[in-house]
Write a protein that holds these residues in place. Structure first.
Motif, PDB file in Angstrom:
ATOM      1  N   ASP A   4     -69.605 -83.287  13.510  1.00  0.00           N
ATOM      2  CA  ASP A   4     -69.202 -84.612  13.994  1.00  0.00           C
ATOM      3  C   ASP A   4     -68.782 -84.558  15.460  1.00  0.00           C
ATOM      4  O   ASP A   4     -69.103 -85.464  16.245  1.00  0.00           O
ATOM      5  CB  ASP A   4     -68.049 -85.155  13.148  1.00  0.00           C
ATOM      6  N   GLU A   5     -68.073 -83.502  15.830  1.00  0.00           N
ATOM      7  CA  GLU A   5     -67.637 -83.357  17.221  1.00  0.00           C
ATOM      8  C   GLU A   5     -68.826 -83.148  18.150  1.00  0.00           C
ATOM      9  O   GLU A   5     -68.867 -83.694  19.260  1.00  0.00           O
ATOM     10  CB  GLU A   5     -66.652 -82.195  17.336  1.00  0.00           C
ATOM     11  N   LEU A   6     -69.807 -82.377  17.713  1.00  0.00           N
ATOM     12  CA  LEU A   6     -71.002 -82.164  18.523  1.00  0.00           C
ATOM     13  C   LEU A   6     -71.795 -83.454  18.692  1.00  0.00           C
ATOM     14  O   LEU A   6     -72.325 -83.739  19.773  1.00  0.00           O
ATOM     15  CB  LEU A   6     -71.881 -81.082  17.889  1.00  0.00           C
ATOM     16  N   THR A   7     -71.866 -84.248  17.624  1.00  0.00           N
ATOM     17  CA  THR A   7     -72.563 -85.532  17.704  1.00  0.00           C
ATOM     18  C   THR A   7     -71.873 -86.465  18.689  1.00  0.00           C
ATOM     19  O   THR A   7     -72.526 -87.125  19.512  1.00  0.00           O
ATOM     20  CB  THR A   7     -72.635 -86.190  16.316  1.00  0.00           C
ATOM     21  N   MET A   8     -70.545 -86.525  18.629  1.00  0.00           N
ATOM     22  CA  MET A   8     -69.807 -87.384  19.548  1.00  0.00           C
ATOM     23  C   MET A   8     -69.930 -86.889  20.986  1.00  0.00           C
ATOM     24  O   MET A   8     -70.049 -87.689  21.924  1.00  0.00           O
ATOM     25  CB  MET A   8     -68.339 -87.455  19.140  1.00  0.00           C
ATOM     26  N   LEU A   9     -69.931 -85.568  21.188  1.00  0.00           N
ATOM     27  CA  LEU A   9     -70.101 -85.020  22.528  1.00  0.00           C
ATOM     28  C   LEU A   9     -71.455 -85.418  23.102  1.00  0.00           C
ATOM     29  O   LEU A   9     -71.557 -85.805  24.273  1.00  0.00           O
ATOM     30  CB  LEU A   9     -69.962 -83.501  22.503  1.00  0.00           C
ATOM     31  N   LYS A  10     -72.502 -85.356  22.286  1.00  0.00           N
ATOM     32  CA  LYS A  10     -73.826 -85.755  22.757  1.00  0.00           C
ATOM     33  C   LYS A  10     -73.843 -87.235  23.126  1.00  0.00           C
ATOM     34  O   LYS A  10     -74.385 -87.622  24.169  1.00  0.00           O
ATOM     35  CB  LYS A  10     -74.890 -85.477  21.697  1.00  0.00           C
ATOM     36  N   LYS A  11     -73.254 -88.078  22.278  1.00  0.00           N
ATOM     37  CA  LYS A  11     -73.216 -89.511  22.577  1.00  0.00           C
ATOM     38  C   LYS A  11     -72.442 -89.777  23.867  1.00  0.00           C
ATOM     39  O   LYS A  11     -72.838 -90.622  24.676  1.00  0.00           O
ATOM     40  CB  LYS A  11     -72.577 -90.271  21.411  1.00  0.00           C
ATOM     41  N   ALA A  12     -71.344 -89.051  24.056  1.00  0.00           N
ATOM     42  CA  ALA A  12     -70.542 -89.239  25.261  1.00  0.00           C
ATOM     43  C   ALA A  12     -71.313 -88.813  26.504  1.00  0.00           C
ATOM     44  O   ALA A  12     -71.293 -89.501  27.532  1.00  0.00           O
ATOM     45  CB  ALA A  12     -69.238 -88.449  25.143  1.00  0.00           C
ATOM     46  N   ALA A  13     -72.004 -87.676  26.431  1.00  0.00           N
ATOM     47  CA  ALA A  13     -72.784 -87.208  27.576  1.00  0.00           C
ATOM     48  C   ALA A  13     -73.941 -88.156  27.871  1.00  0.00           C
ATOM     49  O   ALA A  13     -74.242 -88.441  29.037  1.00  0.00           O
ATOM     50  CB  ALA A  13     -73.299 -85.796  27.311  1.00  0.00           C
ATOM     51  N   ASP A  14     -74.590 -88.659  26.826  1.00  0.00           N
ATOM     52  CA  ASP A  14     -75.665 -89.637  27.026  1.00  0.00           C
ATOM     53  C   ASP A  14     -75.131 -90.875  27.738  1.00  0.00           C
ATOM     54  O   ASP A  14     -75.759 -91.402  28.665  1.00  0.00           O
ATOM     55  CB  ASP A  14     -76.277 -90.046  25.681  1.00  0.00           C
ATOM     56  N   MET A 116     -62.010 -91.322  20.566  1.00  0.00           N
ATOM     57  CA  MET A 116     -61.872 -89.873  20.458  1.00  0.00           C
ATOM     58  C   MET A 116     -61.586 -89.261  21.823  1.00  0.00           C
ATOM     59  O   MET A 116     -62.034 -89.769  22.852  1.00  0.00           O
ATOM     60  CB  MET A 116     -63.145 -89.249  19.873  1.00  0.00           C
ATOM     61  N   VAL A 117     -60.841 -88.169  21.819  1.00  0.00           N
ATOM     62  CA  VAL A 117     -60.574 -87.404  23.034  1.00  0.00           C
ATOM     63  C   VAL A 117     -61.563 -86.248  23.095  1.00  0.00           C
ATOM     64  O   VAL A 117     -61.731 -85.507  22.118  1.00  0.00           O
ATOM     65  CB  VAL A 117     -59.128 -86.879  23.053  1.00  0.00           C
ATOM     66  N   ILE A 118     -62.234 -86.110  24.233  1.00  0.00           N
ATOM     67  CA  ILE A 118     -63.282 -85.104  24.403  1.00  0.00           C
ATOM     68  C   ILE A 118     -62.889 -84.171  25.536  1.00  0.00           C
ATOM     69  O   ILE A 118     -62.437 -84.615  26.598  1.00  0.00           O
ATOM     70  CB  ILE A 118     -64.635 -85.779  24.708  1.00  0.00           C
ATOM     71  N   ASP A 119     -63.065 -82.899  25.318  1.00  0.00           N
ATOM     72  CA  ASP A 119     -62.734 -81.889  26.320  1.00  0.00           C
ATOM     73  C   ASP A 119     -63.588 -82.081  27.568  1.00  0.00           C
ATOM     74  O   ASP A 119     -64.815 -82.199  27.491  1.00  0.00           O
ATOM     75  CB  ASP A 119     -62.961 -80.497  25.733  1.00  0.00           C
ATOM     76  N   GLY A 120     -62.941 -82.115  28.719  1.00  0.00           N
ATOM     77  CA  GLY A 120     -63.659 -82.355  29.961  1.00  0.00           C
ATOM     78  C   GLY A 120     -64.643 -81.262  30.308  1.00  0.00           C
ATOM     79  O   GLY A 120     -65.739 -81.532  30.821  1.00  0.00           O
ATOM     80  N   GLU A 121     -64.283 -80.024  30.034  1.00  0.00           N
ATOM     81  CA  GLU A 121     -65.179 -78.913  30.357  1.00  0.00           C
ATOM     82  C   GLU A 121     -66.469 -79.000  29.549  1.00  0.00           C
ATOM     83  O   GLU A 121     -67.553 -78.693  30.050  1.00  0.00           O
ATOM     84  CB  GLU A 121     -64.479 -77.581  30.088  1.00  0.00           C
ATOM     85  N   ALA A 122     -66.365 -79.443  28.294  1.00  0.00           N
ATOM     86  CA  ALA A 122     -67.560 -79.585  27.459  1.00  0.00           C
ATOM     87  C   ALA A 122     -68.434 -80.737  27.936  1.00  0.00           C
ATOM     88  O   ALA A 122     -69.667 -80.667  27.870  1.00  0.00           O
ATOM     89  CB  ALA A 122     -67.157 -79.799  26.002  1.00  0.00           C
ATOM     90  N   LEU A 123     -67.804 -81.800  28.435  1.00  0.00           N
ATOM     91  CA  LEU A 123     -68.553 -82.977  28.881  1.00  0.00           C
ATOM     92  C   LEU A 123     -69.174 -82.775  30.260  1.00  0.00           C
ATOM     93  O   LEU A 123     -70.223 -83.343  30.562  1.00  0.00           O
ATOM     94  CB  LEU A 123     -67.626 -84.191  28.897  1.00  0.00           C
TER      95      LEU A 123
END
Length: 205
Positions: A4-14, A116-123
């Motif tokens: 779920d976190e990986l999916t949200m990270l992808k959506k955020a980056a998109d 959701m809170v997303i890590d900046g380094e990952a984004l």
């Protein structure tokens, strides 16, 4: 990260890479800004001195409302006559004349997106195609401008006489149109440098 976190990270980056503009909040002030991405994923933009001196800096993408992505960022000023001067040139290619003479790279500390809170380094993701980006953009502008124009009209309903491809990354192509920079997205996130030219040509075919 779990699925779920990986999916949200992808959506955020998109979402983040779909835009090149936002609202920047520095302390109690908000100003519209335009940005580009450095090869290492940081945001690059001209900034007022007051923005650089603020105790807290947040970029709302694409605008400061309830639906926006919020990026808590740390600005680092650079001299356009120094080794990072090419980043200022990149901004000009996208957006034209800058509204200020001070330049900064913004590192992403963290993001809030859809609750959701997303890590900046990952984004803050680097562009693995930065070395081939100028060549492919140049080819599209020299040899395929009619296809780019037709694709903008078909996909985005954007009619512009002289589109200019200004950027390319694993998620899509940035095109400077008449009034703004628009995004043509790939149907997937590309990983292999050998695929990027073919994918770009297929996108505008």
């Amino acid at each position: 990260m779990n699925a779920d976190e990986l999916t949200m990270l992808k959506k955020a980056a998109d979402h983040l890479h779909s835009w090149t503009s936002g609202d920047l909040r520095f302390d109690e002030h908000i100003r519209p800004v335009k940005y580009v991405f450095a090869p290492d994923g940081r945001l690059v933009l001209p900034m007022m001195v007051a923005m650089l001196q603020a105790t807290e800096t947040v970029v709302h993408v694409p605008r400061a409302d309830e639906t926006a992505m919020e990026l808590l960022v740390s600005p680092f000023e650079f001299d356009e006559e120094g080794p990072d001067g090419g980043l200022a040139d990149r901004w000009r290619i996208y957006h034209g004349d800058p509204p200020d003479v001070h330049w900064a790279c913004l590192s992403i500390d963290l993001a809030r997106f859809h609750g959701m809170v997303i890590d900046g380094e990952a984004l803050q993701q680097s562009n693995p195609f930065a070395s081939v980006e100028p060549g492919i953009c140049g080819e599209l502008n020299r040899e395929h401008v009619d296809q780019v124009r037709a694709t903008l009209l078909k996909v985005l309903d954007v009619d512009t006489e002289e589109p200019r491809v200004v950027g390319l990354d694993p998620r899509g192509i940035d095109v400077r149109a008449r009034f703004d920079v628009v995004r043509l997205a790939f149907d997937r996130v590309l990983e292999d440098e050998d695929d990027i030219r073919t994918a770009a040509l297929e996108l505008i075919s």
